[in-house]
Scaffold this motif. Structure first.
Motif, PDB file in Angstrom:
ATOM      1  N   GLU A  55       0.959  -1.082   0.260  1.00  0.00           N
ATOM      2  CA  GLU A  55      -0.129   0.367  -0.062  1.00  0.00           C
ATOM      3  C   GLU A  55       0.500   0.777   0.068  1.00  0.00           C
ATOM      4  OE1 GLU A  55      -2.731  -0.325   3.714  1.00  0.00           O
ATOM      5  OE2 GLU A  55      -3.799  -1.969   2.267  1.00  0.00           O
ATOM      6  N   GLY A  56       2.043   0.853   1.020  1.00  0.00           N
ATOM      7  CA  GLY A  56       2.847   2.444   0.632  1.00  0.00           C
ATOM      8  C   GLY A  56       3.711   2.938  -0.318  1.00  0.00           C
ATOM      9  N   GLN A  57       3.988   1.868  -1.554  1.00  0.00           N
ATOM     10  CA  GLN A  57       4.485   2.012  -2.031  1.00  0.00           C
ATOM     11  C   GLN A  57       3.588   2.321  -3.473  1.00  0.00           C
ATOM     12  OE1 GLN A  57       5.808  -2.502  -2.451  1.00  0.00           O
ATOM     13  NE2 GLN A  57       8.101  -1.362  -2.410  1.00  0.00           N
ATOM     14  N   GLU A  58       2.061   2.005  -3.165  1.00  0.00           N
ATOM     15  CA  GLU A  58       1.428   2.433  -4.311  1.00  0.00           C
ATOM     16  C   GLU A  58       0.664   3.713  -4.559  1.00  0.00           C
ATOM     17  OE1 GLU A  58      -2.262   0.166  -3.877  1.00  0.00           O
ATOM     18  OE2 GLU A  58      -1.446  -2.019  -3.917  1.00  0.00           O
ATOM     19  N   GLN A  59       1.617   4.729  -3.432  1.00  0.00           N
ATOM     20  CA  GLN A  59       1.025   5.904  -2.793  1.00  0.00           C
ATOM     21  C   GLN A  59       2.506   6.573  -3.007  1.00  0.00           C
ATOM     22  OE1 GLN A  59       0.483   6.202   1.812  1.00  0.00           O
ATOM     23  NE2 GLN A  59      -1.409   5.318   1.635  1.00  0.00           N
TER      24      GLN A  59
ATOM     25  N   LEU B  98      12.379   7.919   5.306  1.00  0.00           N
ATOM     26  CA  LEU B  98      11.687   6.306   5.166  1.00  0.00           C
ATOM     27  C   LEU B  98      13.072   5.463   4.350  1.00  0.00           C
ATOM     28  CD1 LEU B  98       9.329   4.910   4.457  1.00  0.00           C
ATOM     29  CD2 LEU B  98       9.717   5.644   2.076  1.00  0.00           C
ATOM     30  N   PRO B  99      13.828   5.496   4.340  1.00  0.00           N
ATOM     31  CA  PRO B  99      15.924   4.186   3.878  1.00  0.00           C
ATOM     32  C   PRO B  99      15.326   3.832   5.672  1.00  0.00           C
ATOM     33  CG  PRO B  99      16.013   6.392   2.708  1.00  0.00           C
ATOM     34  CD  PRO B  99      15.100   7.172   3.546  1.00  0.00           C
TER      35      PRO B  99
ATOM     36  N   VAL C  33      12.585  -3.638   4.721  1.00  0.00           N
ATOM     37  CA  VAL C  33      11.759  -3.890   3.839  1.00  0.00           C
ATOM     38  C   VAL C  33      12.784  -3.132   2.301  1.00  0.00           C
ATOM     39  CG1 VAL C  33       9.583  -5.006   5.076  1.00  0.00           C
ATOM     40  CG2 VAL C  33      10.028  -1.978   3.909  1.00  0.00           C
ATOM     41  N   LYS C  34      12.767  -3.011   1.124  1.00  0.00           N
ATOM     42  CA  LYS C  34      12.752  -2.311   0.442  1.00  0.00           C
ATOM     43  C   LYS C  34      11.743  -1.528  -0.264  1.00  0.00           C
ATOM     44  CE  LYS C  34      17.002  -4.307  -0.101  1.00  0.00           C
ATOM     45  NZ  LYS C  34      18.483  -5.301  -1.749  1.00  0.00           N
ATOM     46  N   VAL C  35      11.254  -0.418   0.455  1.00  0.00           N
ATOM     47  CA  VAL C  35      10.314   0.296   0.077  1.00  0.00           C
ATOM     48  C   VAL C  35      10.362   0.742  -1.710  1.00  0.00           C
ATOM     49  CG1 VAL C  35       8.445   2.058   0.602  1.00  0.00           C
ATOM     50  CG2 VAL C  35       9.914   0.544   2.286  1.00  0.00           C
ATOM     51  N   ILE C  36      11.576   1.781  -1.216  1.00  0.00           N
ATOM     52  CA  ILE C  36      11.869   2.593  -2.574  1.00  0.00           C
ATOM     53  C   ILE C  36      13.441   2.148  -3.111  1.00  0.00           C
ATOM     54  CG2 ILE C  36      12.687   5.050  -3.516  1.00  0.00           C
ATOM     55  CD1 ILE C  36      10.743   6.527  -1.459  1.00  0.00           C
ATOM     56  N   GLU C  37      13.315   1.534  -4.453  1.00  0.00           N
ATOM     57  CA  GLU C  37      14.697   0.939  -5.107  1.00  0.00           C
ATOM     58  C   GLU C  37      14.565   1.773  -6.073  1.00  0.00           C
ATOM     59  OE1 GLU C  37      14.766  -3.463  -4.522  1.00  0.00           O
ATOM     60  OE2 GLU C  37      13.319  -3.437  -4.490  1.00  0.00           O
TER      61      GLU C  37
ATOM     62  N   PHE D 140      11.685   2.782  -8.116  1.00  0.00           N
ATOM     63  CA  PHE D 140      11.280   4.009  -7.696  1.00  0.00           C
ATOM     64  C   PHE D 140      12.205   5.308  -8.787  1.00  0.00           C
ATOM     65  CE2 PHE D 140       8.417   2.315  -5.455  1.00  0.00           C
ATOM     66  CZ  PHE D 140       7.104   2.574  -5.267  1.00  0.00           C
ATOM     67  N   PRO D 141      12.539   5.130  -9.969  1.00  0.00           N
ATOM     68  CA  PRO D 141      13.768   5.655 -10.317  1.00  0.00           C
ATOM     69  C   PRO D 141      14.070   7.011 -10.322  1.00  0.00           C
ATOM     70  CG  PRO D 141      12.510   4.970 -12.486  1.00  0.00           C
ATOM     71  CD  PRO D 141      11.901   3.950 -11.387  1.00  0.00           C
ATOM     72  N   ARG D 142      12.354   7.619 -10.560  1.00  0.00           N
ATOM     73  CA  ARG D 142      12.631   9.323 -11.005  1.00  0.00           C
ATOM     74  C   ARG D 142      12.605   9.714  -9.354  1.00  0.00           C
ATOM     75  NH1 ARG D 142       7.496   9.929 -15.016  1.00  0.00           N
ATOM     76  NH2 ARG D 142       7.067   8.070 -13.591  1.00  0.00           N
ATOM     77  N   LEU D 143      12.126   8.619  -8.167  1.00  0.00           N
ATOM     78  CA  LEU D 143      11.574   8.859  -6.791  1.00  0.00           C
ATOM     79  C   LEU D 143      13.208   9.277  -6.157  1.00  0.00           C
ATOM     80  CD1 LEU D 143       9.960  10.499  -4.838  1.00  0.00           C
ATOM     81  CD2 LEU D 143       9.008   7.971  -4.306  1.00  0.00           C
TER      82      LEU D 143
END
Length: 116
Positions: free
Chosen positions: A18-22, A56-57, A65-69, A73-76
């Motif tokens: 759900e967090g990744q969808e957001q 967040l990291p 977990v790896k929320v932003i890889e 999520f290349p741009r983020l």
């Protein structure tokens, strides 16, 4: 977005997704193809969401977990790197090891409360 941090088990997995969808919406509709949220320079939106770049990291690492890889999520991911390296921001970032200690304690508290 932080549900992954305060839950365990099946809820942990669901909250991560759900967090990744957001974050996907945040990346696509908020950031788009811009260097920063308001264009080529840091603006108010970057400052408002800037804590995302630092905490967040750390929270993801503690929760396992790896929320932003970069692949997902290349741009983020690129925005986070640019934001953290901006001189004024870089000078004011809190100590990472202190954040790790703080968030480890917070996660333990949340998980203990969830069990009771």
């Amino acid at each position: 977005m932080c549900g992954f941090f305060i839950t365990g088990g099946e809820q942990h997995v669901r909250a991560t997704k759900e967090g990744q969808e957001q974050l996907r919406i945040f990346e696509e509709q908020g950031l788009g193809d811009k260097k920063f949220f308001e264009g080529d320079e840091i603006g108010m939106a970057d400052l408002a969401f800037g804590s995302l770049a630092w905490w967040l990291p750390v929270m993801s690492e503690i929760a396992g977990v790896k929320v932003i890889e970069a692949e997902s999520f290349p741009r983020l991911h690129a925005w986070i790197q640019r934001f953290k390296e901006f001189p004024t921001i870089k000078e004011t970032l809190p100590d990472r090891s202190a954040l790790l200690t703080y968030f480890k304690d917070r996660r333990a508290t949340f998980l203990a409360l969830a069990k009771s």
